[in-house]
Design an enzyme around this catalytic site. Structure first.
Site, PDB file in Angstrom:
ATOM      1  N   LYS A 181       0.856  -1.299   0.147  1.00 13.62           N
ATOM      2  CA  LYS A 181       0.007  -0.001  -0.010  1.00 13.62           C
ATOM      3  C   LYS A 181       0.910   1.207  -0.070  1.00 13.62           C
ATOM      4  O   LYS A 181       0.765   2.101  -0.898  1.00 13.62           O
ATOM      5  CB  LYS A 181      -0.852   0.038   1.184  1.00 13.62           C
ATOM      6  CG  LYS A 181      -1.766   1.190   1.136  1.00 13.62           C
ATOM      7  CD  LYS A 181      -2.814   1.092   2.426  1.00 13.62           C
ATOM      8  CE  LYS A 181      -2.114   1.836   3.635  1.00 13.62           C
ATOM      9  NZ  LYS A 181      -3.139   1.610   4.798  1.00 13.62           N
ATOM     10  N   ASP A 211      -6.304   0.216  -0.194  1.00 10.16           N
ATOM     11  CA  ASP A 211      -6.258   0.355   1.393  1.00 10.16           C
ATOM     12  C   ASP A 211      -7.763   0.117   1.663  1.00 10.16           C
ATOM     13  O   ASP A 211      -8.247  -0.483   0.810  1.00 10.16           O
ATOM     14  CB  ASP A 211      -6.263   1.913   1.557  1.00 10.16           C
ATOM     15  CG  ASP A 211      -7.359   2.944   1.442  1.00 10.16           C
ATOM     16  OD1 ASP A 211      -8.271   2.304   0.383  1.00 10.16           O
ATOM     17  OD2 ASP A 211      -7.677   3.994   1.853  1.00 10.16           O
TER      18      ASP A 211
END
Ligand code: SF4
Length: 220
Positions: free
Chosen positions: A122, A140
């Protein structure tokens, strides 16, 4: 173009009009500062991170200065964003590795970025996309939840979701998609109670088609 690719393209085009300001909400002036802000944002709001980083970056603006820092000084400055001990280890550890292995430059490859302490896909994709402008999908919690509800993936793990999204979203939209998901997740498609009746992409969303009240939903 497959049906899923068309759906994704239409959704992105509607959301770009709905959220024309979609962009990274962390404040930074360098790849290193974005990396630090992203590490701090775990289980903390971007707004709080942006309150903390001005004093942190005033004292330790670069990976070089951070690598030489006393970890206690870093901890004191980031305490209010939670998990500060592990975040301190990640920040100081990353600074040292960047100094020792990359001559002080934050790498621009996913494989290298994910070797840094506290940096997963991420954060790595955020650095690639927002700083280096290399197409990358940031998966996310908002992106994962909404992408599943829309029907672009059935996977649960971020790497699997990323792979599914890569197949249906045009490369040029990868960076924007992550930001749009965050804004849509905060404003409309919340975790507990998605507001399908008010959602501009309800007609294109698998979950929304089954849950919207057409009488109350405004036209997109
Ligand atoms: S229709 Fe509902 S589930 Fe689908 S994106 Fe909109 S708010 Fe989320």
């Amino acid at each position: 173009m497959t049906e899923k690719q068309k759906t994704a393209s239409n959704i992105i085009s509607i959301l770009k009009k709905t959220y024309p300001q979609a962009d990274c909400t962390l404040t930074y002036e360098s790849a290193w500062q974005l990396l630090v802000a992203a590490i701090l944002s775990a289980q903390c709001t971007d707004a709080r991170v942006n309150l903390i980083t001005p004093s942190l970056f005033a004292r330790f603006p670069t990976s070089e200065s951070t690598a030489k820092a006393d970890p206690e000084d870093i901890s004191d400055l980031i305490r209010s964003c939670g998990l500060y001990r592990s975040k301190t280890r990640s920040i100081v550890g990353s600074a040292k590795m960047i100094q020792e292995q990359y001559k002080g430059t934050v790498p621009d490859k996913l494989e290298a970025l994910t070797q840094l302490p506290g940096v997963g896909r991420k954060i790595a994709n955020l650095i690639l996309g927002d700083y280096h402008h290399i197409p990358a999908l940031v998966v996310d919690t908002h992106c994962a939840r909404i992408s599943r509800r829309i029907g672009l993936t059935r996977k649960e793990d971020p790497a699997g979701i990323e792979k599914d999204l890569e197949k249906v979203i045009a490369r040029d939209d990868w960076i924007a998609y992550g930001h749009l998901m965050v804004l849509h997740g905060r404003a409309c498609c919340t975790a507990r109670k998605p507001q399908c009746d008010l959602c501009p992409i309800a007609d294109l969303c698998r979950y929304g088609k089954n849950h919207q009240d057409v009488r109350e939903r405004p036209q997109a």
